[in-house]
Design an enzyme around this catalytic site. Structure first.
Site, short mmCIF file in Angstrom:
data_model
loop_
_atom_site.label_atom_id
_atom_site.label_comp_id
_atom_site.label_asym_id
_atom_site.label_seq_id
_atom_site.Cartn_x
_atom_site.Cartn_y
_atom_site.Cartn_z
N HIS A 49 44.62 -0.80 19.92
CA HIS A 49 46.05 -0.73 20.22
C HIS A 49 46.52 -1.89 21.09
CE1 HIS A 49 44.53 1.51 23.85
NE2 HIS A 49 45.54 0.88 24.42
N SER A 81 43.64 -0.99 29.38
CA SER A 81 43.03 -0.74 28.06
C SER A 81 42.13 -1.89 27.62
CB SER A 81 44.12 -0.54 27.00
OG SER A 81 44.80 0.67 27.24
N ASP A 117 39.49 3.04 17.72
CA ASP A 117 40.37 2.32 18.66
C ASP A 117 39.63 1.15 19.30
OD1 ASP A 117 42.69 1.68 20.00
OD2 ASP A 117 42.36 3.09 21.63
#
Length: 583
Positions: free
Chosen positions: A309, A425, A342
């Site tokens: 993402h 992230s 992910d």
């Protein structure tokens, strides 16, 4: 008579500025009544052949102590003994009258009486035309000395009834001795002593009747009180100034000196020092979105691991800029990515001297182990936080914005309380030795009921989730080598709307085909539509998401043991996981 002295030269008044001080004369003590007075010592004749000093030619001969100088006799005249006044008897009263003068006493010749004030003054100089008489010559050194007066005893006598002065006072004689009981006349010159101590001062109040002296104690107490009041006022003013301004002058606070920069390698500072050179910040921009994330170097060829993402906004035509801890930047391109895990891998070009991040083993992690998270929350690169492992194998799902669940990621995650915020992230979660044991991916926010990728703007509440490094390593290797990741599969379709305990196999798939893939691992193990899977390798599963998470935690080809419920009966089956291509 001489002219009046216009300068009031003594003896008209007290000594003037040009008058020499008279010689010190101390009167002889008056003998007691009936005491025999010794004769006065005779003057010492000068040695033979001595010549008088011309400077002292007019000076009178020395006078013995207790004697008074008389009129100078004519040169060569033999002087008669000086009779002494009889001494009053000791039996006489204090107010007995003085005896009359003796008939044998010698009186100066009658004539003008010299003024006693001019006793020490020189004779007047005659005016022009006046006859000048020679002064009496001073006695020669061969003048016979005066005979000592015999001692006498005072006999009281009756004073004459008609006293009358018979002789004039001798102007050249010294002050007469006062009569017994009478106060001696004041003689400021006879008692003048310039070397004597100053007379003791007496307070005039002591001599004035009716006047009282102010007690000295009151003066001392008043002075002490005044000093105390002034000191207190000054002290108060200084204290108030110090309190308001914090002291006098500049303030210099204590501080520790320089220390060694090295830290314990297993401390947070030591871990961060070793790991930061391997951590990078990614700035991604695309046609529709932009974002910031974190990644870490996998090898010296420029491969960097991050979240899917993070790089997703770049799409196929966006830009990715990598900023290293040193501040250097480089352009990067996507090597491969997988939404189901992910995870994504990008590669920088033309960069040398990279420091790969050492990888740990997530199977060795235990709850309570200390961990360190590094990232760029809100684009604050190089941020270091720390915490512990709060839980293991926490099944989470993230994504799902596409609506068809194609972007949903299923993670059997490590839970940590290390603060993770938007921008963290893709950053590493490190163990106590500085090895990566996870990839920070999602957080649980207060306003959300489920985990979500930290690409949003929600803050950390101490619920962070990381993809285990064992899973990340396998996926990264596949993405680098093939550009695609494989997913382990059972070969069944699950009913995601089932609310019971466990994961139920659907009757049909989404396309209307069979729910159990023909020839797949599930069909071979004997799984049928409607079966409820309640455990994987003995671990309970409570939903379809948990079954997918448990399955994705394995590699294709791994063997699983499933517990099933069918028609109210429990049964166990074993199967080997198949593989499917990722997106």
């Amino acid at each position: 008579m001489h002219e009046p002295d216009p300068y009031s030269t003594p003896p008209y008044g007290e000594p003037g500025p040009w008058a020499p001080a008279p010689p010190v004369q101390h009167p002889a003590a008056t003998p007691a009544h009936g005491t025999t007075t010794p004769p006065a010592p005779a003057p010492v004749p000068p040695p033979p052949g001595a010549v008088p000093d011309p400077a002292f030619a007019d000076a009178p001969p020395p006078v013995a102590q207790g004697q008074h100088p008389g009129p100078a006799p004519a040169h060569g005249t033999v002087t008669a003994p000086v009779p002494h006044a009889p001494v009053p008897s000791a039996t006489a009263g204090p107010h007995a009258p003085a005896p009359p003068p003796s008939a044998s006493s010698v009186s100066p010749p009658r004539g003008p009486v010299p003024d006693p004030a001019f006793a020490d003054a020189p004779p007047p100089v005659p005016r022009a035309g006046q006859e000048q008489h020679p002064a009496a010559a001073a006695p020669a050194y061969d003048t016979a000395p005066l005979a000592a007066a015999p001692a006498t005893t005072a006999v009281p006598a009756t004073p004459p009834s008609d006293p009358s002065p018979t002789t004039a006072p001798d102007p050249w004689a010294g002050p007469a001795a006062p009569a017994s009981g009478a106060e001696p006349a004041a003689d400021p010159w006879g008692r003048y002593d310039p070397w004597a101590a100053a007379a003791q001062h007496h307070d005039p109040a002591d001599r004035v009747p009716g006047r009282r002296r102010r007690p000295a104690a009151k003066v001392l107490v008043g002075g002490a009180l005044l000093i105390a009041l002034v000191s207190g006022g000054i002290g108060g003013a200084v204290g108030a100034h110090l309190e308001r301004n914090g002291g006098m002058g500049t303030v210099e606070l204590p501080q520790a000196g320089p220390e060694a920069a090295e830290r314990d390698p297993d401390s947070v500072a030591g871990i961060a020092a070793r790991a930061l050179p391997s951590v990078v910040t990614l700035h991604v921009s695309g046609s529709e979105a932009a974002g910031t994330g974190t990644g870490f170097v996998l090898d010296d060829r420029g491969h960097i691991l991050t979240n899917n993402h993070v790089v997703e906004p770049a799409g196929s035509g966006g830009e990715i800029t990598v900023t290293f801890n040193s501040g250097d930047t480089a352009e990067a391109e996507v090597v491969g990515r997988d939404s189901g895990y992910d995870l994504a891998v990008v590669k920088v070009k033309g960069v040398t001297g990279l420091t790969p991040m050492p990888l740990g083993n997530s199977e060795n992690v235990r709850v309570g182990d200390p961990v360190v998270a590094i990232g760029a929350p809100f684009d604050l690169a190089g941020t270091v936080t720390s915490g512990i492992i709060s839980a293991k194998e926490r099944p989470i799902t993230a994504g799902g914005e596409q609506g068809d669940a194609s972007d949903v990621s299923y993670v059997d995650a490590l839970q940590t309380d290390a603060p993770i915020n938007p921008g963290n992230s893709g950053g590493p979660l490190l163990d106590a030795r500085g090895r990566a044991i996870g990839i920070n991916s999602a957080i649980r926010s207060a306003d959300s009921g489920s985990a979500e990728s930290d690409g949003g703007q929600a803050g950390s509440i101490g619920l962070g989730f990381a993809i285990p490094i064992n899973q990340g390593k396998r996926v990264a290797e596949e993405l680098i080598n093939t550009g695609r990741a494989t997913h382990p599969v059972i070969g069944i379709t699950l009913d995601m709307n089932y609310t019971g305990d466990g994961a139920r196999v659907s009757a049909k798939d989404s396309d209307g085909g069979p729910a159990v893939t023909t020839g797949g691992p599930g069909a071979k193990a004997g799984i049928k539509p409607g079966d409820v899977i309640t455990a994987v390798d003995g671990q309970r599963v409570h939903s379809g998401e948990e079954l997918i998470v448990k399955t994705r935690a394995h590699r294709p080809g791994d063997r699983l043991e499933l517990t099933l419920e069918r028609g109210g009966k429990e049964t166990k089956v074993s199967l080997v996981l198949g593989s499917s291509g990722g997106d």
